[in-house]
Scaffold this motif. Structure first.
Motif, short mmCIF file in Angstrom:
data_model
loop_
_atom_site.label_atom_id
_atom_site.label_comp_id
_atom_site.label_asym_id
_atom_site.label_seq_id
_atom_site.Cartn_x
_atom_site.Cartn_y
_atom_site.Cartn_z
N HIS A 76 12.00 57.35 73.13
CA HIS A 76 11.89 56.04 72.49
C HIS A 76 12.04 56.45 70.99
CE1 HIS A 76 10.13 52.38 71.08
NE2 HIS A 76 9.26 52.71 70.39
N GLU A 77 13.36 55.79 70.49
CA GLU A 77 14.06 56.26 69.15
C GLU A 77 13.93 57.51 69.09
OE1 GLU A 77 15.44 53.94 67.18
OE2 GLU A 77 15.17 52.26 68.66
N HIS A 78 13.05 58.09 68.10
CA HIS A 78 13.00 59.59 67.66
C HIS A 78 11.76 60.39 68.59
CE1 HIS A 78 9.98 57.82 65.12
NE2 HIS A 78 9.29 59.07 65.18
N LEU A 79 11.16 59.44 69.35
CA LEU A 79 9.91 60.19 70.11
C LEU A 79 10.32 60.38 71.36
CD1 LEU A 79 7.45 57.15 69.23
CD2 LEU A 79 7.68 59.34 68.02
N VAL A 80 9.63 61.55 72.03
CA VAL A 80 9.69 61.92 73.19
C VAL A 80 8.38 61.60 74.13
CG1 VAL A 80 10.15 64.01 74.98
CG2 VAL A 80 11.54 63.80 72.68
N LEU A 81 8.29 60.81 74.90
CA LEU A 81 6.83 60.70 75.59
C LEU A 81 6.80 60.88 77.18
CD1 LEU A 81 7.75 57.96 73.52
CD2 LEU A 81 5.15 57.91 73.71
N HIS A 82 6.03 61.43 77.63
CA HIS A 82 5.87 61.85 79.00
C HIS A 82 4.77 60.77 79.47
CE1 HIS A 82 8.16 65.48 78.43
NE2 HIS A 82 7.51 65.41 77.39
N ARG A 83 4.80 60.52 80.94
CA ARG A 83 3.67 59.93 81.55
C ARG A 83 2.41 60.39 81.36
NH1 ARG A 83 4.00 55.29 84.02
NH2 ARG A 83 6.10 54.86 85.13
N GLU A 84 1.65 59.83 81.16
CA GLU A 84 0.13 60.35 80.95
C GLU A 84 -0.23 60.95 82.42
OE1 GLU A 84 -3.82 59.18 78.59
OE2 GLU A 84 -3.42 57.71 80.37
N ASP A 85 -0.79 62.16 82.19
CA ASP A 85 -1.53 62.66 83.62
C ASP A 85 -3.02 61.97 83.76
OD1 ASP A 85 -2.94 64.20 85.47
OD2 ASP A 85 -2.29 66.15 84.45
N PRO A 86 -3.21 61.37 84.68
CA PRO A 86 -4.40 60.72 84.96
C PRO A 86 -5.56 61.94 85.00
CG PRO A 86 -3.18 60.49 86.99
CD PRO A 86 -2.57 61.03 85.96
N ASP A 87 -5.38 63.25 85.38
CA ASP A 87 -6.52 64.08 85.36
C ASP A 87 -6.73 64.99 83.93
OD1 ASP A 87 -6.69 63.33 88.07
OD2 ASP A 87 -5.24 64.66 88.67
#
Length: 95
Positions: A76-87
């Motif tokens: 996302h633009e300059h960001l790198v995001l990962h799915r949050e681990d629910p645990d």
């Protein structure tokens, strides 16, 4: 016989987070997003649309941004995001 339309949320719906947990972007099933930065909740809010693996964002203040999901990672633009681990630990987020 008519079939019922699917009400399953889009696969991108959910919480996405940077590796350090500072930025948390929630893609909501209604086409809205809510992004927190550090302790600042709802730092950015707006709407989004998905076309294939591409996301177009329209912030409530009027600016636009884009993102792409590749191999389960949201760029996302300059960001790198990962799915949050629910645990995973809560990282100090208020619920």
């Amino acid at each position: 016989m008519a079939t019922e339309p699917s009400h399953d949320p889009h696969p991108f719906v959910g919480m996405w987070v940077t590796a350090d947990g500072h930025i948390r972007q929630e893609l909501l099933p209604d086409g809205r997003y809510d992004e927190a930065r550090g302790t600042r909740r709802s730092a950015y809010t707006g709407s989004y649309t998905v076309t294939g693996d591409h996301i177009d964002y329209l912030d409530d203040t009027g600016f636009t941004a884009t993102g792409d999901v590749r191999d389960g990672v949201l760029y996302h633009e300059h960001l790198v995001l990962h799915r949050e681990d629910p645990d995973a630990p809560d990282r100090g987020r208020k619920r």
